[in-house]
Design a protein around this motif. Sequence first.
Motif, PDB file in Angstrom:
ATOM      1  N   GLY A   1       0.790  -1.230   0.000  1.00  0.00           N
ATOM      2  CA  GLY A   1       0.000   0.000   0.000  1.00  0.00           C
ATOM      3  C   GLY A   1       0.815   1.270   0.000  1.00  0.00           C
ATOM      4  O   GLY A   1       0.261   2.363   0.075  1.00  0.00           O
ATOM      5  N   VAL A   2       2.135   1.168  -0.087  1.00  0.00           N
ATOM      6  CA  VAL A   2       2.988   2.347  -0.129  1.00  0.00           C
ATOM      7  C   VAL A   2       3.261   2.649  -1.600  1.00  0.00           C
ATOM      8  O   VAL A   2       3.960   1.908  -2.269  1.00  0.00           O
ATOM      9  CB  VAL A   2       4.316   2.123   0.631  1.00  0.00           C
ATOM     10  N   THR A   3       2.661   3.708  -2.106  1.00  0.00           N
ATOM     11  CA  THR A   3       2.809   4.030  -3.527  1.00  0.00           C
ATOM     12  C   THR A   3       3.652   5.268  -3.779  1.00  0.00           C
ATOM     13  O   THR A   3       4.064   5.520  -4.895  1.00  0.00           O
ATOM     14  CB  THR A   3       1.428   4.212  -4.180  1.00  0.00           C
ATOM     15  N   ASP A   4       3.863   6.056  -2.764  1.00  0.00           N
ATOM     16  CA  ASP A   4       4.791   7.180  -2.875  1.00  0.00           C
ATOM     17  C   ASP A   4       5.376   7.430  -1.499  1.00  0.00           C
ATOM     18  O   ASP A   4       4.836   7.021  -0.486  1.00  0.00           O
ATOM     19  CB  ASP A   4       4.116   8.437  -3.427  1.00  0.00           C
ATOM     20  N   GLY A   5       6.529   8.031  -1.484  1.00  0.00           N
ATOM     21  CA  GLY A   5       7.181   8.272  -0.212  1.00  0.00           C
ATOM     22  C   GLY A   5       7.593   9.727  -0.090  1.00  0.00           C
ATOM     23  O   GLY A   5       7.734  10.420  -1.094  1.00  0.00           O
ATOM     24  N   PRO A   6       7.797  10.192   1.125  1.00  0.00           N
ATOM     25  CA  PRO A   6       8.217  11.576   1.335  1.00  0.00           C
ATOM     26  C   PRO A   6       9.713  11.741   1.091  1.00  0.00           C
ATOM     27  O   PRO A   6      10.451  10.766   0.985  1.00  0.00           O
ATOM     28  CB  PRO A   6       7.874  11.814   2.805  1.00  0.00           C
ATOM     29  N   ALA A   7      10.139  12.972   1.023  1.00  0.00           N
ATOM     30  CA  ALA A   7      11.562  13.279   0.928  1.00  0.00           C
ATOM     31  C   ALA A   7      12.253  12.802   2.208  1.00  0.00           C
ATOM     32  O   ALA A   7      11.608  12.648   3.256  1.00  0.00           O
ATOM     33  CB  ALA A   7      11.757  14.778   0.748  1.00  0.00           C
ATOM     34  N   PRO A   8      13.556  12.550   2.156  1.00  0.00           N
ATOM     35  CA  PRO A   8      14.271  12.130   3.361  1.00  0.00           C
ATOM     36  C   PRO A   8      14.278  13.224   4.429  1.00  0.00           C
ATOM     37  O   PRO A   8      14.192  14.410   4.114  1.00  0.00           O
ATOM     38  CB  PRO A   8      15.685  11.826   2.863  1.00  0.00           C
TER      39      PRO A   8
ATOM     40  N   ARG B   1       8.107  -0.870   7.816  1.00  0.00           N
ATOM     41  CA  ARG B   1       8.922  -2.049   7.530  1.00  0.00           C
ATOM     42  C   ARG B   1       9.918  -1.910   6.393  1.00  0.00           C
ATOM     43  O   ARG B   1      10.834  -2.717   6.289  1.00  0.00           O
ATOM     44  CB  ARG B   1       8.012  -3.239   7.279  1.00  0.00           C
ATOM     45  N   PHE B   2       9.759  -0.917   5.508  1.00  0.00           N
ATOM     46  CA  PHE B   2      10.600  -0.829   4.313  1.00  0.00           C
ATOM     47  C   PHE B   2      11.602   0.319   4.399  1.00  0.00           C
ATOM     48  O   PHE B   2      11.240   1.441   4.752  1.00  0.00           O
ATOM     49  CB  PHE B   2       9.731  -0.629   3.067  1.00  0.00           C
ATOM     50  N   ILE B   3      12.829   0.009   4.041  1.00  0.00           N
ATOM     51  CA  ILE B   3      13.868   1.034   3.958  1.00  0.00           C
ATOM     52  C   ILE B   3      14.554   0.928   2.600  1.00  0.00           C
ATOM     53  O   ILE B   3      14.464  -0.092   1.916  1.00  0.00           O
ATOM     54  CB  ILE B   3      14.934   0.912   5.070  1.00  0.00           C
ATOM     55  N   ARG B   4      15.247   1.993   2.255  1.00  0.00           N
ATOM     56  CA  ARG B   4      16.091   2.020   1.063  1.00  0.00           C
ATOM     57  C   ARG B   4      17.466   2.469   1.523  1.00  0.00           C
ATOM     58  O   ARG B   4      17.586   3.292   2.427  1.00  0.00           O
ATOM     59  CB  ARG B   4      15.546   3.007   0.037  1.00  0.00           C
ATOM     60  N   SER B   5      18.500   1.943   0.895  1.00  0.00           N
ATOM     61  CA  SER B   5      19.836   2.439   1.199  1.00  0.00           C
ATOM     62  C   SER B   5      19.873   3.930   0.883  1.00  0.00           C
ATOM     63  O   SER B   5      19.268   4.394  -0.082  1.00  0.00           O
ATOM     64  CB  SER B   5      20.882   1.707   0.360  1.00  0.00           C
ATOM     65  N   PHE B   6      20.578   4.683   1.699  1.00  0.00           N
ATOM     66  CA  PHE B   6      20.749   6.122   1.472  1.00  0.00           C
ATOM     67  C   PHE B   6      22.222   6.419   1.189  1.00  0.00           C
ATOM     68  O   PHE B   6      22.742   7.461   1.513  1.00  0.00           O
ATOM     69  CB  PHE B   6      20.224   6.914   2.681  1.00  0.00           C
ATOM     70  N   GLU B   7      22.876   5.426   0.584  1.00  0.00           N
ATOM     71  CA  GLU B   7      24.282   5.541   0.204  1.00  0.00           C
ATOM     72  C   GLU B   7      24.397   5.732  -1.305  1.00  0.00           C
ATOM     73  O   GLU B   7      23.613   5.146  -2.065  1.00  0.00           O
ATOM     74  CB  GLU B   7      25.040   4.275   0.612  1.00  0.00           C
ATOM     75  N   PRO B   8      25.369   6.538  -1.747  1.00  0.00           N
ATOM     76  CA  PRO B   8      25.583   6.689  -3.193  1.00  0.00           C
ATOM     77  C   PRO B   8      25.845   5.336  -3.851  1.00  0.00           C
ATOM     78  O   PRO B   8      26.483   4.465  -3.264  1.00  0.00           O
ATOM     79  CB  PRO B   8      26.828   7.577  -3.276  1.00  0.00           C
TER      80      PRO B   8
ATOM     81  N   GLY C   1      11.174  -2.026  -4.609  1.00  0.00           N
ATOM     82  CA  GLY C   1      10.769  -0.735  -4.083  1.00  0.00           C
ATOM     83  C   GLY C   1       9.974   0.099  -5.065  1.00  0.00           C
ATOM     84  O   GLY C   1       9.456  -0.408  -6.053  1.00  0.00           O
ATOM     85  N   ILE C   2       9.887   1.380  -4.753  1.00  0.00           N
ATOM     86  CA  ILE C   2       9.178   2.360  -5.572  1.00  0.00           C
ATOM     87  C   ILE C   2      10.122   3.530  -5.835  1.00  0.00           C
ATOM     88  O   ILE C   2      11.172   3.650  -5.204  1.00  0.00           O
ATOM     89  CB  ILE C   2       7.897   2.854  -4.867  1.00  0.00           C
ATOM     90  N   VAL C   3       9.722   4.400  -6.742  1.00  0.00           N
ATOM     91  CA  VAL C   3      10.498   5.611  -7.004  1.00  0.00           C
ATOM     92  C   VAL C   3      10.248   6.581  -5.861  1.00  0.00           C
ATOM     93  O   VAL C   3       9.089   6.879  -5.528  1.00  0.00           O
ATOM     94  CB  VAL C   3      10.099   6.238  -8.351  1.00  0.00           C
ATOM     95  N   LEU C   4      11.322   7.044  -5.246  1.00  0.00           N
ATOM     96  CA  LEU C   4      11.212   7.986  -4.137  1.00  0.00           C
ATOM     97  C   LEU C   4      11.676   9.369  -4.578  1.00  0.00           C
ATOM     98  O   LEU C   4      12.525   9.495  -5.469  1.00  0.00           O
ATOM     99  CB  LEU C   4      12.079   7.522  -2.965  1.00  0.00           C
ATOM    100  N   PRO C   5      11.148  10.421  -3.950  1.00  0.00           N
ATOM    101  CA  PRO C   5      11.599  11.767  -4.298  1.00  0.00           C
ATOM    102  C   PRO C   5      13.064  11.968  -3.919  1.00  0.00           C
ATOM    103  O   PRO C   5      13.563  11.324  -2.998  1.00  0.00           O
ATOM    104  CB  PRO C   5      10.688  12.689  -3.497  1.00  0.00           C
ATOM    105  N   PRO C   6      13.748  12.834  -4.630  1.00  0.00           N
ATOM    106  CA  PRO C   6      15.161  13.089  -4.328  1.00  0.00           C
ATOM    107  C   PRO C   6      15.323  13.814  -2.994  1.00  0.00           C
ATOM    108  O   PRO C   6      14.368  14.409  -2.504  1.00  0.00           O
ATOM    109  CB  PRO C   6      15.625  13.953  -5.495  1.00  0.00           C
TER     110      PRO C   6
ATOM    111  N   PRO D   1      24.812  13.506   0.561  1.00  0.00           N
ATOM    112  CA  PRO D   1      25.713  14.237  -0.335  1.00  0.00           C
ATOM    113  C   PRO D   1      27.014  13.466  -0.596  1.00  0.00           C
ATOM    114  O   PRO D   1      27.547  12.799   0.297  1.00  0.00           O
ATOM    115  CB  PRO D   1      26.001  15.533   0.426  1.00  0.00           C
ATOM    116  N   LEU D   2      27.501  13.561  -1.812  1.00  0.00           N
ATOM    117  CA  LEU D   2      28.713  12.832  -2.194  1.00  0.00           C
ATOM    118  C   LEU D   2      29.926  13.254  -1.377  1.00  0.00           C
ATOM    119  O   LEU D   2      30.829  12.448  -1.152  1.00  0.00           O
ATOM    120  CB  LEU D   2      28.989  13.013  -3.692  1.00  0.00           C
ATOM    121  N   ASP D   3      29.954  14.481  -0.909  1.00  0.00           N
ATOM    122  CA  ASP D   3      31.109  14.937  -0.120  1.00  0.00           C
ATOM    123  C   ASP D   3      30.992  14.597   1.363  1.00  0.00           C
ATOM    124  O   ASP D   3      31.869  14.900   2.154  1.00  0.00           O
ATOM    125  CB  ASP D   3      31.338  16.435  -0.307  1.00  0.00           C
ATOM    126  N   GLN D   4      29.917  13.918   1.739  1.00  0.00           N
ATOM    127  CA  GLN D   4      29.736  13.486   3.129  1.00  0.00           C
ATOM    128  C   GLN D   4      30.445  12.150   3.329  1.00  0.00           C
ATOM    129  O   GLN D   4      30.266  11.227   2.550  1.00  0.00           O
ATOM    130  CB  GLN D   4      28.247  13.349   3.422  1.00  0.00           C
TER     131      GLN D   4
END
Length: 121
Positions: free
Chosen positions: A9-16, A64-71, A87-92, A97-100
């Motif tokens: 039932g999760v069809t869209d997700g919020p920004a991080p 219950r669902f997570i996505r990696s937040f690593e580049p 998963g689903i497409v999540l907002p950016p 950040p790559l410099d983190q």
Amino acid sequence: MVAHVQDAGVTDGPAPSGSVCVECEAAGGWWFRLRRCVECGHVGCCDSSLGQHARRHFEQTGHRFIRSFEPEEEWFWDFVDDENTKGIVLPPPQHHPLDQSTPGPADRVPADWQYRLQRRR
């Protein structure tokens, strides 16, 4: 049977919630890798981190669902079935950040961080 994010039932997700582990940041701690909650956007640290805040978030909320937040990592995980899932497409943004630094934040990661993580097992 594998439960998929959309099937649950999760069809869209919020920004991080940000680019850091919320709980580690509040406590002045550090993390190994970051994970993003698909349902609410909470960013927490992974199971290999000392705090395991992504898992604790699941235990407290039932999200219950997570996505990696690593580049360069695009996988999803289901804490209930304890396995990878579709998963689903999540907002950016899709990752911190790559410099983190990883682990991070760089100024709080102890010199013996690898030993500390291995000792925890």
